[in-house]
Design an enzyme around this catalytic site. Structure first.
Site, PDB file in Angstrom:
ATOM      1  N   GLU A 175      -0.095   6.082  -3.041  1.00  0.00           N
ATOM      2  CA  GLU A 175       1.079   6.209  -2.181  1.00  0.00           C
ATOM      3  C   GLU A 175       2.025   7.210  -2.840  1.00  0.00           C
ATOM      4  O   GLU A 175       2.403   7.043  -4.000  1.00  0.00           O
ATOM      5  CB  GLU A 175       1.784   4.864  -2.016  1.00  0.00           C
ATOM      6  CG  GLU A 175       3.060   4.968  -1.183  1.00  0.00           C
ATOM      7  CD  GLU A 175       4.012   3.801  -1.393  1.00  0.00           C
ATOM      8  OE1 GLU A 175       4.635   3.360  -0.420  1.00  0.00           O
ATOM      9  OE2 GLU A 175       4.142   3.332  -2.546  1.00  0.00           O
ATOM     10  N   ASP A 187       0.632   1.750  -5.678  1.00  0.00           N
ATOM     11  CA  ASP A 187       1.980   1.752  -5.128  1.00  0.00           C
ATOM     12  C   ASP A 187       2.871   2.722  -5.908  1.00  0.00           C
ATOM     13  O   ASP A 187       2.871   2.723  -7.147  1.00  0.00           O
ATOM     14  CB  ASP A 187       2.561   0.335  -5.211  1.00  0.00           C
ATOM     15  CG  ASP A 187       3.935   0.230  -4.592  1.00  0.00           C
ATOM     16  OD1 ASP A 187       4.031   0.303  -3.366  1.00  0.00           O
ATOM     17  OD2 ASP A 187       4.907   0.061  -5.353  1.00  0.00           O
ATOM     18  N   ASP A 199      -1.953 -18.327   7.720  1.00  0.00           N
ATOM     19  CA  ASP A 199      -1.583 -19.407   6.808  1.00  0.00           C
ATOM     20  C   ASP A 199      -2.603 -20.526   6.917  1.00  0.00           C
ATOM     21  O   ASP A 199      -2.762 -21.136   7.978  1.00  0.00           O
ATOM     22  CB  ASP A 199      -0.175 -19.906   7.164  1.00  0.00           C
ATOM     23  CG  ASP A 199       0.216 -21.173   6.424  1.00  0.00           C
ATOM     24  OD1 ASP A 199      -0.324 -21.396   5.319  1.00  0.00           O
ATOM     25  OD2 ASP A 199       1.054 -21.925   6.938  1.00  0.00           O
ATOM     26  N   ASP A 201      -2.142 -16.531   3.257  1.00  0.00           N
ATOM     27  CA  ASP A 201      -2.751 -16.678   1.941  1.00  0.00           C
ATOM     28  C   ASP A 201      -4.164 -16.111   1.934  1.00  0.00           C
ATOM     29  O   ASP A 201      -4.677 -15.651   2.967  1.00  0.00           O
ATOM     30  CB  ASP A 201      -2.746 -18.147   1.513  1.00  0.00           C
ATOM     31  CG  ASP A 201      -3.187 -19.084   2.637  1.00  0.00           C
ATOM     32  OD1 ASP A 201      -4.180 -18.758   3.318  1.00  0.00           O
ATOM     33  OD2 ASP A 201      -2.533 -20.127   2.842  1.00  0.00           O
TER      34      ASP A 201
END
Length: 563
Positions: free
Chosen positions: A296, A227, A48, A56
């Site tokens: 995936e 995904d 962070d 981030d």
């Protein structure tokens, strides 16, 4: 006869030189992704930079030197796109925008350039099968049955009694259909009801999905991780899934209390029409030389689907969940690899033993108190299988699964199935950079708690210990790079008794024998036919050769080169 240390050192030096020359020659023709080590970053838990408790893109940028020091070839960044975060970024509201929680598009461009400057490729997640309920496409689609986006999602009328159109179930529990009063129809969602499924039978949807991928290819990304790529198409006839007997109700995070395990999912995913779309996707990538797609795959027969999806002209590589379950034995690994190899033909596998969806491997395979040697052995084993390898952040540290109390849970999957299944938060806690209260991850309150056990295994702590899992991981990755047979060679599995696993990797006349003792007691085993000389390596405690027998310590590994 045991090899004398001096002779062994000379042999290793010669073999290293030979391996480096072969690697240089092979690299000219071999794509970067074949045999690559891909480091998976879950951005909200990495670092962070602004003190809001959530990692981030600038945080990733700040740690690129650390990532490069691991010797990995690429990074895969989990979704950072604009999202209401119902599923923490896997519900995308705008495929072209960075969510302000993670930074800006300029931050991504800086990260991409900095990674390339360090020799790191960058892969990003693409979630093509569904969007967020907040996406502009869905907001328009649900308004009526005759608007321009009316057929962009999977809509169906209720049965005469008002119930959903079929028996399909959501992975996250309950029916895969939600009623939309504006249209007086149900919409399909294989995941959360906040993640409506796109209708890939519509050519405009397929074209839009490819445009979203093209946007990031134009910015210079080196690849995409796709995904749930086998969920793009559904059965157009909406046929019911057949029931599954109780003894067969196993799978990724599924237990007897999740009704998803009660069906064979033959119709809500993995439809034959998907193959043509994969070929369209591959054709797009071919226009951007050096890029790659990693899929995936989770289907009723994931290994068969993985083989099918990675044939020439489709995905470059794919991974499934066979090594992401709690089952761990020499037999399971051997059968998984041999089954895949039998069907793979020209396809290319990718392996993962940890990721953001499953309990961390140190706990899942190692139990409550795995030793340092056992932790290192897990990574070494995965790195030696034929294929590429995804390494999840913190795996190199041997982080155990975190215990997250119910009141701190954020994962809707875990909240719904608590306490039988605690969800995915235990593998998503922040990366520990030092042993301070907030582990160097943030100056604010972290979005998930930081376990004390993780702080004791922090990067700064392990950097000071030459025998730590981190240091051994780094050294082994460097050693593997000098062995073309391990990076891209063929594999021949050996028939060994439990708990021993062994195989021979070969490339260009070079053969490397790899033997693993998965037990806490020393083991010995006869060597396969041929002359073998031991190789020094940077893995866990090394075995030794005495005549035609290999002796392996607890959780030991032996590498030998064919004479």
């Amino acid at each position: 006869m045991a090899v004398e240390p001096t002779a062994l050192a000379d042999a290793n030096a010669a073999a290293t030189a030979q391996g480096e020359n072969a690697q240089h020659a092979a690299s000219v023709a071999t794509p970067w992704w074949r045999g690559a080590v891909i480091y998976q970053i879950y951005p909200r838990s990495f670092l962070d930079s602004d003190g809001n408790g959530v990692g981030d893109l600038p945080g990733i940028l700040a740690r690129l030197d650390y990532i490069a020091s691991l010797g990995v070839d690429a990074i895969w960044i989990a979704p950072f796109f604009k999202s209401p975060m119902a599923d923490f970024g896997y519900d995308i509201a705008d495929y072209h925008a960075v969510d302000p929680l993670f930074g800006t598009l300029h931050d991504f461009d800086r990260l991409l350039a900095a990674a390339h400057a360090r020799g790191l490729r960058v892969m990003i997640d693409q979630v093509l099968s569904h969007t967020s309920i907040e996406h502009a496409w869905f907001r328009e689609s649900r308004r009526s049955r005759d608007n321009p986006k009316a057929d962009w999602y999977v809509w169906a009328d209720a049965k005469p009694d008002g119930t959903p159109p079929n028996n399909w179930l959501s992975i996250f529990g309950g029916p895969a259909w939600t009623w939309e009063p504006r249209r007086q129809q149900y919409y399909l969602h294989n995941f959360l009801d906040a993640q409506p499924d796109l209708n890939f039978h519509n050519p405009a949807v397929r074209a839009a999905a490819l445009d979203n991928v093209r946007f990031w290819l134009d910015r210079g990304v080196d690849g995409v991780r796709l995904d749930a790529i086998n969920f793009c198409f559904h059965d157009a006839l909406l046929r019911d899934n057949p029931p599954k007997p109780a003894h067969a109700r196993t799978g990724r995070g599924f237990s007897a209390d999740n009704p998803y395990a009660f069906q064979y999912h033959w119709y809500n995913n993995t439809q034959p029409e998907n193959l043509a779309f994969l070929e369209q996707l591959r054709a797009l990538l071919e226009r951007y030389p050096g890029t790659a797609a990693l899929g995936e795959i989770a289907s009723e027969d994931s290994l068969a689907t993985m083989a099918e999806y990675t044939q020439p002209g489709r995905l470059h590589m794919g991974y499934s969940f066979e090594l992401l379950t709690e089952e761990f034995s020499a037999r399971h690994v051997r059968e998984t690899v041999s089954t895949l190899e039998a069907g793979l033909r020209a396809g290319w596998p990718c392996w993962a033993i940890s990721n953001h969806d499953v309990a961390r491997v140190a706990t899942r395979w190692g139990g409550a108190n795995p030793s340092s040697a056992q932790i290192t052995q897990m990574s070494v084993l995965a790195l030696c299988l034929r294929g590429s390898i995804c390494v999840y952040q913190g795996e190199e540290l041997g982080l155990p699964e975190a215990e997250v109390p119910f009141e701190a849970l954020r994962d809707p999957y875990g909240i719904a199935f608590w306490p039988n299944f605690k969800g995915r938060d235990g593998c998503r806690t922040p990366m520990p950079w030092d042993d301070s209260d907030k582990a160097g991850f943030t100056k604010g309150a972290p979005w998930l708690p930081l376990p004390l056990a993780h702080r004791k295994l922090a990067v700064a702590v392990q950097e000071r210990d030459a025998q730590s899992p981190l240091q051994r991981f780094r050294a082994f990755v460097a050693w593997r790079k000098r062995q073309p047979a391990l990076r891209g060679g063929a594999i021949r599995l050996l028939d060994l008794p439990e708990p021993l696993l062994g195989f021979v990797r070969s490339a260009g006349g070079d053969e490397i024998l790899a033997l693993f003792n998965l037990d806490s007691d020393p083991r010995s085993v006869a060597l396969p036919a041929g002359a073998w000389r031991t190789l020094a390596h940077a893995g866990p405690d090394a075995g030794r050769i005495d005549r035609n027998t290999a002796h392996l310590p607890a959780f030991g590994v032996l590498f030998a080169r064919g004479a």
